[in-house]
Design a protein around this motif. Structure first.
Motif, PDB file in Angstrom:
ATOM      1  N   LEU A   1     -33.314  39.204  35.597  1.00 12.28           N
ATOM      2  CA  LEU A   1     -34.343  39.234  36.888  1.00 12.28           C
ATOM      3  C   LEU A   1     -33.580  37.980  37.748  1.00 12.28           C
ATOM      4  O   LEU A   1     -33.414  38.387  39.087  1.00 12.28           O
ATOM      5  N   HIS A   2     -33.233  36.944  37.129  1.00 14.28           N
ATOM      6  CA  HIS A   2     -32.725  36.075  37.937  1.00 14.28           C
ATOM      7  C   HIS A   2     -31.297  36.137  38.840  1.00 14.28           C
ATOM      8  O   HIS A   2     -31.084  35.903  39.939  1.00 14.28           O
TER       9      HIS A   2
ATOM     10  N   MET B   1     -29.716  33.173  40.504  1.00 15.10           N
ATOM     11  CA  MET B   1     -28.696  32.940  39.537  1.00 15.10           C
ATOM     12  C   MET B   1     -27.570  33.885  39.945  1.00 15.10           C
ATOM     13  O   MET B   1     -27.681  34.989  40.183  1.00 15.10           O
ATOM     14  N   ARG B   2     -26.223  33.264  40.086  1.00 18.44           N
ATOM     15  CA  ARG B   2     -25.180  34.042  40.137  1.00 18.44           C
ATOM     16  C   ARG B   2     -24.666  34.644  38.638  1.00 18.44           C
ATOM     17  O   ARG B   2     -24.590  33.564  37.836  1.00 18.44           O
ATOM     18  N   PRO B   3     -24.383  35.688  38.701  1.00 14.82           N
ATOM     19  CA  PRO B   3     -23.682  36.073  37.494  1.00 14.82           C
ATOM     20  C   PRO B   3     -22.092  35.639  37.246  1.00 14.82           C
ATOM     21  O   PRO B   3     -21.707  35.303  38.213  1.00 14.82           O
TER      22      PRO B   3
ATOM     23  N   VAL C   1     -24.175  42.210  41.759  1.00 17.57           N
ATOM     24  CA  VAL C   1     -25.292  42.893  42.211  1.00 17.57           C
ATOM     25  C   VAL C   1     -25.294  43.445  43.717  1.00 17.57           C
ATOM     26  O   VAL C   1     -24.924  42.766  44.505  1.00 17.57           O
ATOM     27  N   ILE C   2     -25.917  44.695  43.587  1.00 10.76           N
ATOM     28  CA  ILE C   2     -25.626  45.226  45.082  1.00 10.76           C
ATOM     29  C   ILE C   2     -27.270  45.669  45.441  1.00 10.76           C
ATOM     30  O   ILE C   2     -27.885  46.145  44.625  1.00 10.76           O
ATOM     31  N   TYR C   3     -27.437  45.267  46.760  1.00  5.42           N
ATOM     32  CA  TYR C   3     -28.527  45.536  47.181  1.00  5.42           C
ATOM     33  C   TYR C   3     -28.693  46.140  48.565  1.00  5.42           C
ATOM     34  O   TYR C   3     -28.066  45.454  49.504  1.00  5.42           O
ATOM     35  N   ARG C   4     -28.985  47.370  48.663  1.00  2.00           N
ATOM     36  CA  ARG C   4     -28.649  47.979  49.911  1.00  2.00           C
ATOM     37  C   ARG C   4     -27.523  47.681  50.719  1.00  2.00           C
ATOM     38  O   ARG C   4     -27.388  47.162  51.812  1.00  2.00           O
TER      39      ARG C   4
ATOM     40  N   ALA D   1     -30.606  32.763  49.715  1.00  2.00           N
ATOM     41  CA  ALA D   1     -32.013  32.071  49.817  1.00  2.00           C
ATOM     42  C   ALA D   1     -32.801  32.876  51.142  1.00  2.00           C
ATOM     43  O   ALA D   1     -34.013  33.120  51.124  1.00  2.00           O
ATOM     44  N   ARG D   2     -31.975  33.186  51.962  1.00  2.00           N
ATOM     45  CA  ARG D   2     -32.335  33.829  53.149  1.00  2.00           C
ATOM     46  C   ARG D   2     -32.931  35.163  52.662  1.00  2.00           C
ATOM     47  O   ARG D   2     -34.017  35.718  53.191  1.00  2.00           O
TER      48      ARG D   2
END
Ligand code: ADP
Ligand code: ADP
Length: 229
Positions: free
Chosen positions: A45-46, A52-54, A59-62, A75-76
């Motif tokens: 989840l983090h 948290m950075r893997p 991690v891809i978000y849009r 943070a933004r």
């Protein structure tokens, strides 16, 4: 699909927490991440939430590679697109319920009056409008968690990350929070990624991703189907 983790790997010193987890979540979907204590749920989840950075994977978000963004950029993104709800609401004890809910808007530059109006409206949707001027210490755990949910949703996030959101509540209060969470998510089209070790909680989700020892459980049998047997 709105958010995806690809081959995520993460350790704490010598302790591996994620050993290559991939997951893709559709827009508007409610996903339960389940599995026994210590299997890596919170770490996943983090990582997905950019908290948290893997160590490996992405991690891809849009179309954005969240795992490559700077701390400031993540943070933004968390302020604008993501909402988070933890086991213990983590409300600011010195502020009233309405002030707690207004806080994310104030931090984002919304004016005081508008922020208060939005906060009251969200408290109302969660059935705790009456508590607007009370401080967290004056209300029950279930009420605190509903205020925390209002605070998580007030910025209208596209993805809500919830880590054991009912873990500290009794059954009835937990069901109320989950009922609100899933109803509002459906109404808003919010994607929800929910961590739980409780089959009953996972039953609120559209789909379950079961982890075991840092990997996706290959048996495909999650808590929900196990509980149903
Ligand atoms: P879960 O949420 O399923 O309980 P976690 O992601 O919290 O699992 O933890 C996965 C593994 O990583 C466990 O072995 C846990 O003990 C370890 N771990 C988690 N957080 C830390 C930490 N801050 N320092 C060291 N080990 C940790
Ligand atoms: P909820 O439906 O939110 O879980 P409860 O049934 O637990 O609420 O609580 C009912 C009432 O008891 C609430 O109005 C709250 O003011 C009071 N209450 C419950 N727990 C506490 C607590 N730990 N401290 C102060 N008041 C509490």
């Amino acid at each position: 699909m709105i958010i995806e983790g690809r081959s995520l790997v993460r350790s704490y010193g010598a302790t591996p927490a994620l050993r290559g987890v991939s997951v893709a979540v559709d827009e508007g979907e409610i996903l339960a991440v389940t599995g026994p204590s210590g299997c890596g749920k919170s770490t996943l989840l983090h990582c997905l939430a950019g908290i948290m950075r893997p160590d490996g994977g992405e991690v891809i978000y849009r179309d954005q590679r969240v795992s490559d963004l700077s701390e400031a950029a993540r943070a933004r993104l968390r302020r604008t697109d993501f909402g988070v709800l933890f086991q213990f609401g983590q409300l600011v004890m010195e502020l009233t319920a309405a002030e707690n809910v207004a806080l994310p808007l104030l931090l984002a530059g919304t004016g005081r009056r508008e922020a208060r109006t939005a906060a009251l409206s969200w408290l109302d949707r969660l059935g705790v409008r009456d508590l607007a001027d009370q401080r967290p210490g004056e209300v029950s755990g279930g009420q605190q968690q509903r205020v925390a949910l209002a605070r998580a949703l007030v910025t209208e996030p596209r993805v809500l990350f919830a880590d054991e959101p009912t873990g500290a509540l009794d059954t009835l209060a937990g069901e109320q929070v989950l009922g609100h969470l899933t109803r509002l998510a459906r109404e808003q089209g919010t994607t929800v990624i929910l961590v739980t070790h409780d089959a009953r909680v996972a039953g609120y989700a559209d789909r379950e991703l079961c982890l075991r020892d840092g990997r996706v459980d290959a048996s495909g049998l999650g808590l929900v189907s196990e509980a149903a047997r």
